[in-house]
Design a protein around this motif. Structure first.
Motif, PDB file in Angstrom:
ATOM      1  N   UNK A   1     -78.225  12.615 -22.322  1.00 48.95           N
ATOM      2  CA  UNK A   1     -78.027  13.769 -21.438  1.00 48.95           C
ATOM      3  C   UNK A   1     -76.953  14.715 -21.964  1.00 48.95           C
ATOM      4  N   UNK A   2     -75.835  14.175 -22.411  1.00 51.37           N
ATOM      5  CA  UNK A   2     -74.786  15.044 -22.960  1.00 51.37           C
ATOM      6  C   UNK A   2     -75.216  15.647 -24.296  1.00 51.37           C
ATOM      7  N   UNK A   3     -76.013  14.916 -25.040  1.00 51.09           N
ATOM      8  CA  UNK A   3     -76.493  15.435 -26.320  1.00 51.09           C
ATOM      9  C   UNK A   3     -77.389  16.651 -26.120  1.00 51.09           C
ATOM     10  N   UNK A   4     -78.023  16.770 -24.941  1.00 51.35           N
ATOM     11  CA  UNK A   4     -78.870  17.924 -24.660  1.00 51.35           C
ATOM     12  C   UNK A   4     -78.099  19.238 -24.776  1.00 51.35           C
ATOM     13  N   UNK A   5     -76.798  19.237 -24.484  1.00 52.48           N
ATOM     14  CA  UNK A   5     -75.993  20.448 -24.614  1.00 52.48           C
ATOM     15  C   UNK A   5     -75.884  20.861 -26.077  1.00 52.48           C
ATOM     16  N   UNK A   6     -75.674  19.886 -26.950  1.00 47.81           N
ATOM     17  CA  UNK A   6     -75.649  20.197 -28.381  1.00 47.81           C
ATOM     18  C   UNK A   6     -77.013  20.700 -28.830  1.00 47.81           C
ATOM     19  N   UNK A   7     -78.074  20.091 -28.326  1.00 46.81           N
ATOM     20  CA  UNK A   7     -79.429  20.497 -28.697  1.00 46.81           C
ATOM     21  C   UNK A   7     -79.694  21.950 -28.305  1.00 46.81           C
ATOM     22  N   UNK A   8     -79.200  22.351 -27.126  1.00 50.16           N
ATOM     23  CA  UNK A   8     -79.393  23.732 -26.676  1.00 50.16           C
ATOM     24  C   UNK A   8     -78.754  24.703 -27.664  1.00 50.16           C
ATOM     25  N   UNK A   9     -77.546  24.383 -28.106  1.00 55.58           N
ATOM     26  CA  UNK A   9     -76.880  25.232 -29.089  1.00 55.58           C
ATOM     27  C   UNK A   9     -77.599  25.229 -30.420  1.00 55.58           C
ATOM     28  N   UNK A  10     -78.085  24.062 -30.835  1.00 54.74           N
ATOM     29  CA  UNK A  10     -78.783  23.958 -32.113  1.00 54.74           C
ATOM     30  C   UNK A  10     -80.089  24.756 -32.090  1.00 54.74           C
ATOM     31  N   UNK A  11     -80.808  24.696 -30.983  1.00 53.79           N
ATOM     32  CA  UNK A  11     -82.064  25.444 -30.872  1.00 53.79           C
ATOM     33  C   UNK A  11     -81.809  26.947 -30.915  1.00 53.79           C
ATOM     34  N   UNK A  12     -80.731  27.390 -30.261  1.00 58.59           N
ATOM     35  CA  UNK A  12     -80.366  28.804 -30.341  1.00 58.59           C
ATOM     36  C   UNK A  12     -80.020  29.184 -31.776  1.00 58.59           C
ATOM     37  N   UNK A  13     -79.370  28.270 -32.474  1.00 62.03           N
ATOM     38  CA  UNK A  13     -79.002  28.530 -33.858  1.00 62.03           C
ATOM     39  C   UNK A  13     -80.205  28.630 -34.783  1.00 62.03           C
ATOM     40  N   UNK A  14     -81.154  27.693 -34.661  1.00 57.45           N
ATOM     41  CA  UNK A  14     -82.318  27.737 -35.548  1.00 57.45           C
ATOM     42  C   UNK A  14     -83.200  28.947 -35.228  1.00 57.45           C
ATOM     43  N   UNK A  15     -83.230  29.364 -33.957  1.00 55.02           N
ATOM     44  CA  UNK A  15     -83.966  30.582 -33.605  1.00 55.02           C
ATOM     45  C   UNK A  15     -83.331  31.792 -34.282  1.00 55.02           C
ATOM     46  N   UNK A  16     -82.001  31.835 -34.292  1.00 51.56           N
ATOM     47  CA  UNK A  16     -81.283  32.919 -34.966  1.00 51.56           C
ATOM     48  C   UNK A  16     -81.620  32.951 -36.451  1.00 51.56           C
ATOM     49  N   UNK A  17     -81.604  31.787 -37.080  1.00 46.76           N
ATOM     50  CA  UNK A  17     -81.901  31.704 -38.510  1.00 46.76           C
ATOM     51  C   UNK A  17     -83.348  32.105 -38.789  1.00 46.76           C
ATOM     52  N   UNK A  18     -84.285  31.600 -37.972  1.00 46.43           N
ATOM     53  CA  UNK A  18     -85.708  31.880 -38.192  1.00 46.43           C
ATOM     54  C   UNK A  18     -86.003  33.369 -38.087  1.00 46.43           C
ATOM     55  N   UNK A  19     -85.481  34.010 -37.042  1.00 44.90           N
ATOM     56  CA  UNK A  19     -85.725  35.449 -36.859  1.00 44.90           C
ATOM     57  C   UNK A  19     -85.076  36.241 -37.985  1.00 44.90           C
ATOM     58  N   UNK A  20     -83.863  35.867 -38.376  1.00 45.33           N
ATOM     59  CA  UNK A  20     -83.171  36.572 -39.457  1.00 45.33           C
ATOM     60  C   UNK A  20     -83.944  36.476 -40.766  1.00 45.33           C
TER      61      UNK A  20
END
Length: 208
Positions: free
Chosen positions: A37-56
């Motif tokens: 459950x706490x790891x889900x917070x890190x996952x949310x940030x990681x998903x935002x990060x990979x979306x940033x990289x993919x779009x860039x």
């Protein structure tokens, strides 16, 4: 986009997502030390990060292709060569036992989100893999926003499933990876998948 193209992208990106790396190691470690459950917070940030990289990466590739249309073929071929290099390196090293990172249990929710985002955005391998892969799936004849609207969600779902597998299986994976031969086996399977993907991209660039 054609269904077979989306299917190939889904299989390709999931194989790469499951390859041990910074984000998967982080998910594994936090799953073991903090719980899923706490790891889900890190996952949310990681998903935002990979979306940033993919779009860039996609926008940058689109600009290059608009400038020189034949660049797409060359980018795909270079991507295939890079994946061959990575695959051979993974096969030869075959020693990527996941290393635990301590001191994460006390992080706040915001800190976990920031940790996940920074890990994804500042990971050079993530950029390199996407630069190698995306050109093979981008069609310059179609709207870039339309293609990103299909490819990025598939990428995010793949990343989430992979991180969940690592996080939920943390303790069992820790016992499993305690045997060196298992770590070697996993890395060689991952290397084989990367080499197979490189062959597909090479054929795609030749037939383009």
């Amino acid at each position: 986009m054609a269904l077979d193209t989306l299917s190939l992208f889904a299989v390709t990106i999931f194989a790469i997502s499951m390859t041990p790396g910074l984000c998967m190691t982080l998910a594994f470690t936090l799953g073991m030390s903090c719980g899923y459950r706490r790891t889900l917070w890190m996952m949310a940030g990681e998903l935002a990060g990979v979306a940033t990289v993919a779009v860039s990466v996609a926008v940058g590739v689109a600009q290059v292709v608009r400038w020189r249309p034949e660049a797409l073929t060359w980018l795909t071929m270079l991507g295939a060569l890079y994946l061959v290099y990575v695959g051979v390196g993974m096969w030869r090293s075959a020693s990527g036992a996941l290393e635990a990172q301590s001191g994460r249990a006390s992080l706040s929710q915001v800190q976990l989100v920031v940790l996940g985002y920074n890990t994804a955005v500042l990971n050079p391998k993530g950029w390199a893999f996407l630069i190698a892969i995306l050109p093979g799936f981008i069609n310059e004849q179609q709207s870039l926003s339309y293609q990103l609207g299909l490819l990025v969600p598939i990428f995010l779902i793949s990343e989430f499933i992979a991180m969940s597998i690592y996080a939920l299986g943390g303790r069992q994976l820790a016992r499993w990876f305690s045997k060196p031969e298992h770590s070697v086996w996993l890395n060689r399977v991952a290397a084989t998948l990367v080499l197979f993907i490189a062959i597909l991209f090479g054929l795609e660039s030749v037939n383009a």
